[in-house]
Design a protein around this motif. Structure first.
Motif, short mmCIF file in Angstrom:
data_model
loop_
_atom_site.label_atom_id
_atom_site.label_comp_id
_atom_site.label_asym_id
_atom_site.label_seq_id
_atom_site.Cartn_x
_atom_site.Cartn_y
_atom_site.Cartn_z
N GLY A 34 -2.06 -0.71 9.91
CA GLY A 34 -1.78 -1.11 11.28
C GLY A 34 -0.45 -0.61 11.78
O GLY A 34 0.11 -1.14 12.75
N ARG A 35 0.07 0.43 11.13
CA ARG A 35 1.37 0.97 11.51
C ARG A 35 1.20 2.14 12.46
O ARG A 35 0.14 2.74 12.58
N THR A 36 2.28 2.47 13.14
CA THR A 36 2.27 3.61 14.03
C THR A 36 2.03 4.88 13.24
O THR A 36 2.59 5.07 12.16
N ASP A 37 1.20 5.76 13.78
CA ASP A 37 0.88 7.02 13.10
C ASP A 37 2.14 7.88 13.01
O ASP A 37 3.13 7.65 13.72
N PHE A 38 2.12 8.86 12.12
CA PHE A 38 3.22 9.82 12.05
C PHE A 38 3.41 10.45 13.43
O PHE A 38 2.45 10.85 14.09
N ASP A 39 4.66 10.56 13.84
CA ASP A 39 4.97 11.02 15.19
C ASP A 39 4.35 12.37 15.51
O ASP A 39 3.93 12.62 16.64
N LEU B 12 5.32 15.95 8.40
CA LEU B 12 4.77 14.81 9.14
C LEU B 12 5.85 14.08 9.93
O LEU B 12 5.58 13.55 11.02
N ASN B 13 7.05 14.03 9.41
CA ASN B 13 8.11 13.26 10.05
C ASN B 13 8.99 14.07 11.00
O ASN B 13 9.68 13.49 11.84
N HIS B 14 8.96 15.40 10.86
CA HIS B 14 9.85 16.23 11.68
C HIS B 14 9.14 17.37 12.39
O HIS B 14 9.79 18.16 13.08
N GLY B 15 7.82 17.46 12.24
CA GLY B 15 7.06 18.43 12.99
C GLY B 15 7.15 19.85 12.44
O GLY B 15 7.77 20.11 11.40
N ASP B 16 6.51 20.78 13.17
CA ASP B 16 6.48 22.18 12.75
C ASP B 16 7.88 22.76 12.63
O ASP B 16 8.21 23.43 11.65
N ALA B 17 8.71 22.50 13.63
CA ALA B 17 10.07 23.04 13.61
C ALA B 17 10.86 22.47 12.44
O ALA B 17 11.66 23.18 11.81
N GLY B 18 10.63 21.19 12.15
CA GLY B 18 11.33 20.58 11.03
C GLY B 18 10.94 21.20 9.70
O GLY B 18 11.80 21.43 8.84
N ARG C 33 -4.17 14.35 5.95
CA ARG C 33 -5.15 13.43 6.55
C ARG C 33 -5.18 12.10 5.80
O ARG C 33 -5.28 11.03 6.41
N SER C 34 -5.07 12.17 4.47
CA SER C 34 -5.08 10.94 3.68
C SER C 34 -3.85 10.09 3.96
O SER C 34 -3.93 8.86 4.06
N ALA C 35 -2.69 10.74 4.09
CA ALA C 35 -1.46 10.00 4.39
C ALA C 35 -1.55 9.31 5.74
O ALA C 35 -1.12 8.17 5.91
N ALA C 36 -2.10 10.01 6.73
CA ALA C 36 -2.25 9.42 8.06
C ALA C 36 -3.22 8.24 8.04
O ALA C 36 -2.99 7.21 8.69
N ARG C 37 -4.32 8.36 7.28
CA ARG C 37 -5.28 7.26 7.19
C ARG C 37 -4.64 6.03 6.55
O ARG C 37 -4.86 4.89 6.98
N ARG C 38 -3.86 6.22 5.49
CA ARG C 38 -3.21 5.09 4.83
C ARG C 38 -2.29 4.34 5.79
O ARG C 38 -2.23 3.11 5.79
N LEU C 39 -1.57 5.10 6.60
CA LEU C 39 -0.65 4.47 7.55
C LEU C 39 -1.42 3.67 8.60
O LEU C 39 -1.05 2.54 8.94
N ARG C 40 -2.52 4.22 9.08
CA ARG C 40 -3.31 3.52 10.09
C ARG C 40 -3.95 2.26 9.52
O ARG C 40 -4.08 1.24 10.21
N LYS C 41 -4.38 2.30 8.26
CA LYS C 41 -5.00 1.13 7.65
C LYS C 41 -4.03 -0.05 7.58
O LYS C 41 -4.44 -1.21 7.56
N ASP D 56 0.84 -1.19 0.00
CA ASP D 56 0.00 0.00 0.00
C ASP D 56 0.88 1.24 0.00
O ASP D 56 2.01 1.21 0.49
N PRO D 57 0.39 2.36 -0.54
CA PRO D 57 1.18 3.60 -0.52
C PRO D 57 1.62 4.00 0.88
O PRO D 57 2.66 4.63 1.05
N GLY D 58 0.83 3.69 1.89
CA GLY D 58 1.21 4.05 3.24
C GLY D 58 2.47 3.38 3.72
O GLY D 58 3.01 3.72 4.77
N ALA D 59 2.96 2.40 2.93
CA ALA D 59 4.20 1.73 3.29
C ALA D 59 5.42 2.61 3.03
O ALA D 59 6.53 2.21 3.32
N ALA D 60 5.21 3.77 2.48
CA ALA D 60 6.32 4.70 2.21
C ALA D 60 6.07 5.99 2.99
O ALA D 60 5.66 7.01 2.42
#
Length: 261
Positions: A204-209, A162-168, A194-202, A18-22
């Motif tokens: 069963g992976r940990t959500d973006f930090d 998504l991976n490094h936050g606002d400061a990133g 929101r779509s990227a976060a949903r794909r990751l959750r589908k 699935d795309p969420g795998a990346a």
């Protein structure tokens, strides 16, 4: 990094994942779904001349998050046809460096590169300050420069955010501004987060930090513009409209001292 998915599109990697795998946006076969022409159709071939660069100038371009390099090569050809004068050695005046966080994609880009004398690809994580600074600075020194004439950053901002936050995200934008005379930028809209976060959750992976704690949200093109103009000494020069995925393509430039005063 540059590789990304439409908020609605379905992608299948070589491993049938699935795309969420990346989660860094490093999707396989991305340009099958969003070919280079989707962006290049908005960018005039005369862009470098429009920015004031002479046909006899040596011009250095940076492609941020180049994936497997198809867009980098297409952009080089697109701009070269107008920027290269006739004559021996003229083809050597336009140089492009593409980088991506994914070493496998960079290997693909290197192996299929038709212009190795003018187009280069390296693995690089621009969020790792010291290492990335050294590599980019070393490349620029070969042209006696401290900044790229033009940096191109297409649909990378969301993955950094998504991976490094606002400061990133803000640090990433500040770094690009520091090494760019001009910056061509396409930011993903908030619906894609929101779509990227949903794909990751589908999966069963940990959500973006950082997804649930991001304070920079909403109109991301405006947020990006405000940071570049308020904090990075840049100004919006032109909008080339929106891509077929409804993302604004914005061109920024360094403000002159006159404009700053």
């Amino acid at each position: 990094m540059e590789s990304h998915v439409s908020c609605q599109a379905k992608y299948v990697s070589s491993e049938n994942e699935d795309p969420g795998a990346a989660p860094y946006g490093n999707f396989i076969n991305y340009y099958t779904f969003n070919p280079p022409e989707n962006r290049l159709s908005l960018i005039p071939p005369s862009l470098l001349q429009d920015l004031g660069y002479d046909a006899n100038d040596t011009v250095a371009i940076l492609d941020v998050g180049c994936n497997s390099g198809e867009l980098s090569v297409a952009l080089y050809k697109h701009l070269q046809q107008e920027s290269t004068p006739a004559g021996p050695g003229a083809e050597g005046r336009l140089h492009l460096l593409g980088f991506d966080i994914d070493e496998t994609l960079i290997q693909r880009a290197q192996s299929s590169n038709p212009f190795p004398g003018n187009v280069s690809f390296i693995p690089l994580d621009i969020t790792q300050d010291e290492a990335s600074h050294a590599q980019l600075d070393a490349y620029l020194r070969t042209f006696g420069r401290c900044m790229f004439h033009l940096s191109v950053c297409l649909a990378v901002t969301m993955w950094v955010h998504l991976n490094h936050g606002d400061a990133g995200l803000l640090g990433f934008l500040s770094r690009l501004a520091a090494v760019s005379e001009h910056l061509l930028l396409e930011a993903q809209p908030w619906k894609c987060y929101r779509s990227a976060a949903r794909r990751l959750r589908k999966l069963g992976r940990t959500d973006f930090d950082h997804f649930k704690t991001l304070e920079i949200c909403g109109d991301m093109a405006t947020n990006v513009r405000e940071h570049l103009e308020r904090n990075c000494g840049m100004e919006l020069m032109q909008s080339f409209g929106s891509t077929s995925w409804d993302r604004k393509l914005l061109l920024f430039r360094k403000r002159t001292e006159i404009n700053k005063s």
